[in-house]
Design an enzyme around this catalytic site. Structure first.
Site, PDB file in Angstrom:
ATOM      1  N   THR A 127       0.824  -1.213   0.000  1.00  0.00           N
ATOM      2  CA  THR A 127       0.000   0.000   0.000  1.00  0.00           C
ATOM      3  C   THR A 127       0.859   1.265   0.000  1.00  0.00           C
ATOM      4  O   THR A 127       1.970   1.270   0.536  1.00  0.00           O
ATOM      5  CB  THR A 127      -0.895  -0.008   1.267  1.00  0.00           C
ATOM      6  OG1 THR A 127      -1.443   1.290   1.457  1.00  0.00           O
ATOM      7  CG2 THR A 127      -0.105  -0.348   2.523  1.00  0.00           C
ATOM      8  N   ASP A 128       0.308   2.340  -0.547  1.00  0.00           N
ATOM      9  CA  ASP A 128       1.016   3.634  -0.501  1.00  0.00           C
ATOM     10  C   ASP A 128       1.054   4.198   0.923  1.00  0.00           C
ATOM     11  O   ASP A 128       1.788   5.152   1.187  1.00  0.00           O
ATOM     12  CB  ASP A 128       0.359   4.649  -1.451  1.00  0.00           C
ATOM     13  CG  ASP A 128      -1.058   5.026  -1.049  1.00  0.00           C
ATOM     14  OD1 ASP A 128      -1.677   4.306  -0.227  1.00  0.00           O
ATOM     15  OD2 ASP A 128      -1.564   6.048  -1.554  1.00  0.00           O
ATOM     16  N   GLU A 129       0.279   3.594   1.837  1.00  0.00           N
ATOM     17  CA  GLU A 129       0.256   4.120   3.212  1.00  0.00           C
ATOM     18  C   GLU A 129       1.613   3.962   3.896  1.00  0.00           C
ATOM     19  O   GLU A 129       1.878   4.619   4.905  1.00  0.00           O
ATOM     20  CB  GLU A 129      -0.862   3.452   4.023  1.00  0.00           C
ATOM     21  CG  GLU A 129      -2.208   3.694   3.375  1.00  0.00           C
ATOM     22  CD  GLU A 129      -3.402   3.336   4.237  1.00  0.00           C
ATOM     23  OE1 GLU A 129      -3.294   3.329   5.469  1.00  0.00           O
ATOM     24  OE2 GLU A 129      -4.461   3.063   3.651  1.00  0.00           O
ATOM     25  N   TYR A 152      -1.153  -0.518  11.093  1.00  0.00           N
ATOM     26  CA  TYR A 152      -1.387  -1.199   9.811  1.00  0.00           C
ATOM     27  C   TYR A 152      -0.267  -0.875   8.821  1.00  0.00           C
ATOM     28  O   TYR A 152       0.389  -1.772   8.282  1.00  0.00           O
ATOM     29  CB  TYR A 152      -2.746  -0.791   9.222  1.00  0.00           C
ATOM     30  CG  TYR A 152      -2.870  -1.091   7.742  1.00  0.00           C
ATOM     31  CD1 TYR A 152      -2.860  -2.405   7.282  1.00  0.00           C
ATOM     32  CD2 TYR A 152      -2.975  -0.055   6.795  1.00  0.00           C
ATOM     33  CE1 TYR A 152      -2.945  -2.680   5.914  1.00  0.00           C
ATOM     34  CE2 TYR A 152      -3.066  -0.326   5.441  1.00  0.00           C
ATOM     35  CZ  TYR A 152      -3.050  -1.637   5.004  1.00  0.00           C
ATOM     36  OH  TYR A 152      -3.133  -1.916   3.656  1.00  0.00           O
ATOM     37  N   LYS A 156       2.764  -3.219   7.161  1.00  0.00           N
ATOM     38  CA  LYS A 156       2.940  -3.410   5.720  1.00  0.00           C
ATOM     39  C   LYS A 156       4.353  -2.989   5.299  1.00  0.00           C
ATOM     40  O   LYS A 156       4.986  -3.655   4.482  1.00  0.00           O
ATOM     41  CB  LYS A 156       1.894  -2.615   4.931  1.00  0.00           C
ATOM     42  CG  LYS A 156       0.471  -3.091   5.061  1.00  0.00           C
ATOM     43  CD  LYS A 156       0.215  -4.488   4.524  1.00  0.00           C
ATOM     44  CE  LYS A 156       0.297  -4.596   3.018  1.00  0.00           C
ATOM     45  NZ  LYS A 156      -0.148  -5.940   2.531  1.00  0.00           N
TER      46      LYS A 156
END
Ligand code: NAD
Ligand code: TYD
Length: 340
Positions: A127-129, A152, A156
């Site tokens: 994810t870009d998060e 989260y 990741k």
């Protein structure tokens, strides 16, 4: 025939990916491996399983003996790894499961890959998060330093680094993708867009965090699936590929909420401002030049069109999300598949 493993294939993106791959890769035999946590729903795949189009394996990616036994029995030519704990708010309430599934689970898969099929392609869906939060300008590049804010995104980021380290250390044939927020059919109604659509349909309040001006870059799940097929085919091992929505899909949450209400002819009074999420990332936006130039991918589905078809899907599939909201869907595996 290629044997293709899809971890987390009973979840939102995984199940859409399976449907997309069945349409676009006639020579693939798809094996879905999923633990069926609260987010995994066999109803997402029931027609495909019943028609014998895919094979379903119930297993836990964090259980090394179980995963080793599966890899010893079946040789996979290609793996797409979606399985994860995926909801930021849950990670704020309790982070441990995120470390177990996202970090340990990914490492268990890497161990199995190394032991059984070290040359086979592994696509790690991230994810870009992991890049953290943007201010009003700029976009995430693959070279942007990792700066995750939630448990989260931290889990990741850790899993991404384990994958990249396995490529460097053990020569595994793995690639990492980092995608912006997805939306589309079968998205679990704890996430923003499906929560707001289903609450609006039931005339329930839409809980908008903070000032509602946090920006997400929305990508239709089919565009994500197309990007993953390209990365699986032609991505370079050890590389990271950002996948993202076009500029027109970078929209503040309040505007998305208003668009949903307008489409459903519901009053804006349903929007209820609630306390902000702790460490709520302000803005995400992605630069997808690399995947565009190397692999020729770009998003095709305009947000207005994708949101409309997604709203239509939720209107046409009320049974699907009502079963989730009542908890009925959790009994589906027991009733239909246990013991097979
Ligand atoms: P989801 O929560 O809908 O699905 C996750 C799936 O993983 C579920 O079917 C669940 O049962 C399964 N799972 C969880 N723990 C497992 C375990 N221990 N063993 C086996 N299976 C397990 O998630 P999603 O939104 O479909 O996201 C899929 C992947 O894409 C995740 O890795 C997520 O980080 C990534 N991603 C999501 C988005 C998004 O907008 N949703 C954006 C970018 C990247
Ligand atoms: P979400 O779907 O949880 O994705 P993420 O946090 O991983 O980007 O949330 C999308 C945006 O919507 C995010 O800015 C938080 C906001 N949001 C709300 O305002 N209310 C809600 O009930 C939820 C779930 C999210």
């Amino acid at each position: 025939m290629k044997n293709v493993l899809v971890t987390g294939g009973a979840g939102f993106i995984g199940s859409n990916f399976v449907r997309y791959a069945l349409k676009h890769r006639a020579d693939w035999k798809l094996h879905v491996l999923d633990l069926l946590t609260y987010a995994g729903n066999l109803e997402n795949l029931a027609d495909l399983i019943q028609a014998g189009q895919i094979q379903f394996i119930k297993a836990d990616i964090a259980d090394q003996p179980q995963i080793d036994a599966i890899f010893a029995q079946q040789r996979f030519d290609l793996t797409f790894h979606f399985a994860a704990e995926s909801h930021v708010d849950r990670s704020i309430l309790s982070a441990t499961e995120f470390v177990r599934t996202n970090v340990l689970g990914t490492q268990v898969l890497l161990n199995a890959l190394q032991a059984h099929t070290p040359k086979q392609r592994f696509v790690h869906v991230s994810t870009d998060e992991v890049y953290g939060s943007l201010g009003p300008t700029g976009r995430f590049l693959e070279t942007t330093p990792l700066d995750p804010t939630s448990p989260y995104s931290a889990s990741k980021a850790a899993s991404d680094l384990m994958v990249l380290a396995a490529v460097k250390t053990h020569g595994l044939n793995a690639v990492v993708t980092r995608c912006t927020n997805n939306y589309g059919p079968y998205q679990f109604p704890e996430k923003f867009i499906p929560l707001f659509i289903t609450n609006a349909l039931e005339d329930l309040a839409l809980p908008l965090y903070g000032d509602g001006m946090n920006v997400r870059s929305w990508l239709h799940v089919d565009d994500h699936a197309a990007a993953l097929l390209a990365v699986g085919d032609r991505g370079r091992a050890g590389e990271v590929y950002n996948i993202g929505g076009a500029e027109e899909s970078e929209i503040p949450n309040l505007i998305v909420a208003q668009q949903i209400l307008k489409a459903l002819k519901k009053p804006e009074s349903l929007i209820k401002r609630v306390a902000d999420r702790p460490a709520h990332d302000r803005r995400y936006a992605i630069d997808y030049t690399k995947i565009n130039q190397e692999l020729g991918w770009s998003p095709r589905i305009a947000f207005a069109q994708g949101l409309e078809s997604t709203i239509r899907w939720f209107l046409d599939n009320k049974g699907w999300w009502r079963n989730i909201k009542t908890g009925e869907y959790l009994k589906y595996y027991e009733r239909n598949y246990q013991g097979r």
